[in-house]
Motif scaffolding. Structure first.
Motif, PDB file in Angstrom:
ATOM      1  N   ILE A 123     -37.668 -60.362  23.488  1.00 43.95           N
ATOM      2  CA  ILE A 123     -37.408 -58.942  23.669  1.00 43.95           C
ATOM      3  C   ILE A 123     -37.831 -58.552  25.083  1.00 43.95           C
ATOM      4  CG2 ILE A 123     -37.943 -56.621  22.786  1.00 43.95           C
ATOM      5  CD1 ILE A 123     -38.955 -58.055  20.193  1.00 43.95           C
ATOM      6  N   ALA A 124     -37.078 -57.636  25.683  1.00 40.46           N
ATOM      7  CA  ALA A 124     -37.473 -57.122  26.998  1.00 40.46           C
ATOM      8  C   ALA A 124     -38.659 -56.181  26.850  1.00 40.46           C
ATOM      9  CB  ALA A 124     -36.301 -56.396  27.659  1.00 40.46           C
ATOM     10  N   GLU A 125     -39.625 -56.324  27.747  1.00 42.24           N
ATOM     11  CA  GLU A 125     -40.798 -55.444  27.747  1.00 42.24           C
ATOM     12  C   GLU A 125     -40.382 -53.978  27.829  1.00 42.24           C
ATOM     13  OE1 GLU A 125     -42.542 -57.080  31.244  1.00 42.24           O
ATOM     14  OE2 GLU A 125     -43.580 -58.673  30.130  1.00 42.24           O
ATOM     15  N   GLU A 126     -39.322 -53.703  28.555  1.00 36.91           N
ATOM     16  CA  GLU A 126     -38.860 -52.335  28.744  1.00 36.91           C
ATOM     17  C   GLU A 126     -38.415 -51.687  27.434  1.00 36.91           C
ATOM     18  OE1 GLU A 126     -38.148 -54.461  32.712  1.00 36.91           O
ATOM     19  OE2 GLU A 126     -38.071 -54.976  30.573  1.00 36.91           O
ATOM     20  N   PHE A 127     -37.960 -52.494  26.476  1.00 38.83           N
ATOM     21  CA  PHE A 127     -37.524 -51.955  25.188  1.00 38.83           C
ATOM     22  C   PHE A 127     -38.670 -51.225  24.511  1.00 38.83           C
ATOM     23  CE2 PHE A 127     -35.636 -53.225  20.778  1.00 38.83           C
ATOM     24  CZ  PHE A 127     -35.121 -51.948  20.603  1.00 38.83           C
ATOM     25  N   ARG A 128     -39.821 -51.859  24.448  1.00 40.70           N
ATOM     26  CA  ARG A 128     -40.972 -51.249  23.767  1.00 40.70           C
ATOM     27  C   ARG A 128     -41.472 -50.016  24.515  1.00 40.70           C
ATOM     28  NH1 ARG A 128     -45.697 -55.654  23.606  1.00 40.70           N
ATOM     29  NH2 ARG A 128     -45.219 -56.140  25.741  1.00 40.70           N
ATOM     30  N   GLU A 129     -41.322 -50.000  25.848  1.00 41.37           N
ATOM     31  CA  GLU A 129     -41.821 -48.891  26.662  1.00 41.37           C
ATOM     32  C   GLU A 129     -40.858 -47.702  26.693  1.00 41.37           C
ATOM     33  OE1 GLU A 129     -42.333 -50.846  30.411  1.00 41.37           O
ATOM     34  OE2 GLU A 129     -43.820 -52.237  29.603  1.00 41.37           O
ATOM     35  N   VAL A 130     -39.556 -47.980  26.845  1.00 40.28           N
ATOM     36  CA  VAL A 130     -38.566 -46.921  27.055  1.00 40.28           C
ATOM     37  C   VAL A 130     -37.989 -46.396  25.739  1.00 40.28           C
ATOM     38  CG1 VAL A 130     -36.333 -46.399  28.136  1.00 40.28           C
ATOM     39  CG2 VAL A 130     -38.000 -47.813  29.345  1.00 40.28           C
ATOM     40  N   SER A 131     -37.865 -47.254  24.737  1.00 44.82           N
ATOM     41  CA  SER A 131     -37.255 -46.878  23.456  1.00 44.82           C
ATOM     42  C   SER A 131     -38.174 -47.264  22.295  1.00 44.82           C
ATOM     43  CB  SER A 131     -35.886 -47.549  23.324  1.00 44.82           C
ATOM     44  OG  SER A 131     -35.042 -47.183  24.391  1.00 44.82           O
ATOM     45  N   PRO A 132     -39.364 -46.660  22.243  1.00 44.47           N
ATOM     46  CA  PRO A 132     -40.367 -47.091  21.259  1.00 44.47           C
ATOM     47  C   PRO A 132     -39.950 -46.904  19.801  1.00 44.47           C
ATOM     48  CG  PRO A 132     -41.070 -45.065  22.339  1.00 44.47           C
ATOM     49  CD  PRO A 132     -39.845 -45.540  23.069  1.00 44.47           C
ATOM     50  N   ILE A 133     -39.138 -45.911  19.502  1.00 48.75           N
ATOM     51  CA  ILE A 133     -38.748 -45.686  18.103  1.00 48.75           C
ATOM     52  C   ILE A 133     -37.846 -46.807  17.609  1.00 48.75           C
ATOM     53  CG2 ILE A 133     -37.472 -44.145  16.553  1.00 48.75           C
ATOM     54  CD1 ILE A 133     -38.554 -41.803  18.308  1.00 48.75           C
ATOM     55  N   LEU A 134     -36.843 -47.167  18.402  1.00 51.62           N
ATOM     56  CA  LEU A 134     -35.953 -48.253  17.990  1.00 51.62           C
ATOM     57  C   LEU A 134     -36.677 -49.600  18.032  1.00 51.62           C
ATOM     58  CD1 LEU A 134     -33.085 -48.451  16.943  1.00 51.62           C
ATOM     59  CD2 LEU A 134     -32.325 -48.951  19.260  1.00 51.62           C
TER      60      LEU A 134
END
Length: 139
Positions: free
Chosen positions: A69-80
């Motif tokens: 998973i891209a680190e940015e996913f957890r930071e930018v789109s935390p709900i999804l």
């Protein structure tokens, strides 16, 4: 006609032909897909099908042992991102196996996704809604 959830013939064939550690990427509508990688394009319109809906259906058919998973996913789109983690926890409970989680930069993710057996494009329009599944074994 198939009895299970997954009806898309290309995706069903792909899952049936996976070997241990082969990878499949499920991505949002915007991830660049190299011409050298098989594209299974499910996108119909914005949000259809969604990332979670597609992931849930794929996991019903595919045994996984890890995700990237891209680190940015957890930071930018935390709900999804949290919804994806919930699916992974459910998968662990159902299979009795641990699913490893590896985080990389989005740039690293894009390079790595090009090594997948295929990239499944959804209609998801949430930033960084992408995951690489590493195939596991059922035994």
């Amino acid at each position: 006609m198939k009895k299970n959830q997954l009806l898309n013939s290309e995706l069903s064939y792909l899952v049936a032909t996976l070997g241990h550690t082969d990878e499949i990427t499920v991505c949002d509508a915007g991830l660049p897909i190299p011409e050298t990688t098989q594209r299974i394009d499910l996108a119909l319109t914005h949000g259809v099908p969604g990332f979670i809906e597609t992931t849930r259906t794929l996991l019903a058919e595919m045994q996984i042992e890890g995700v990237i998973i891209a680190e940015e996913f957890r930071e930018v789109s935390p709900i999804l991102h949290a919804a994806l983690l919930d699916l992974l926890e459910s998968e662990e409970q159902q299979s009795g196996k641990t699913v490893s989680r590896t985080y990389v930069s989005h740039e690293e993710f894009k390079v790595r996704s090009g090594e997948s057996r295929a990239i499944v494009r959804t209609g998801e329009c949430t930033p960084y809604a992408n995951v690489i599944f590493q195939a596991g074994v059922v035994f």
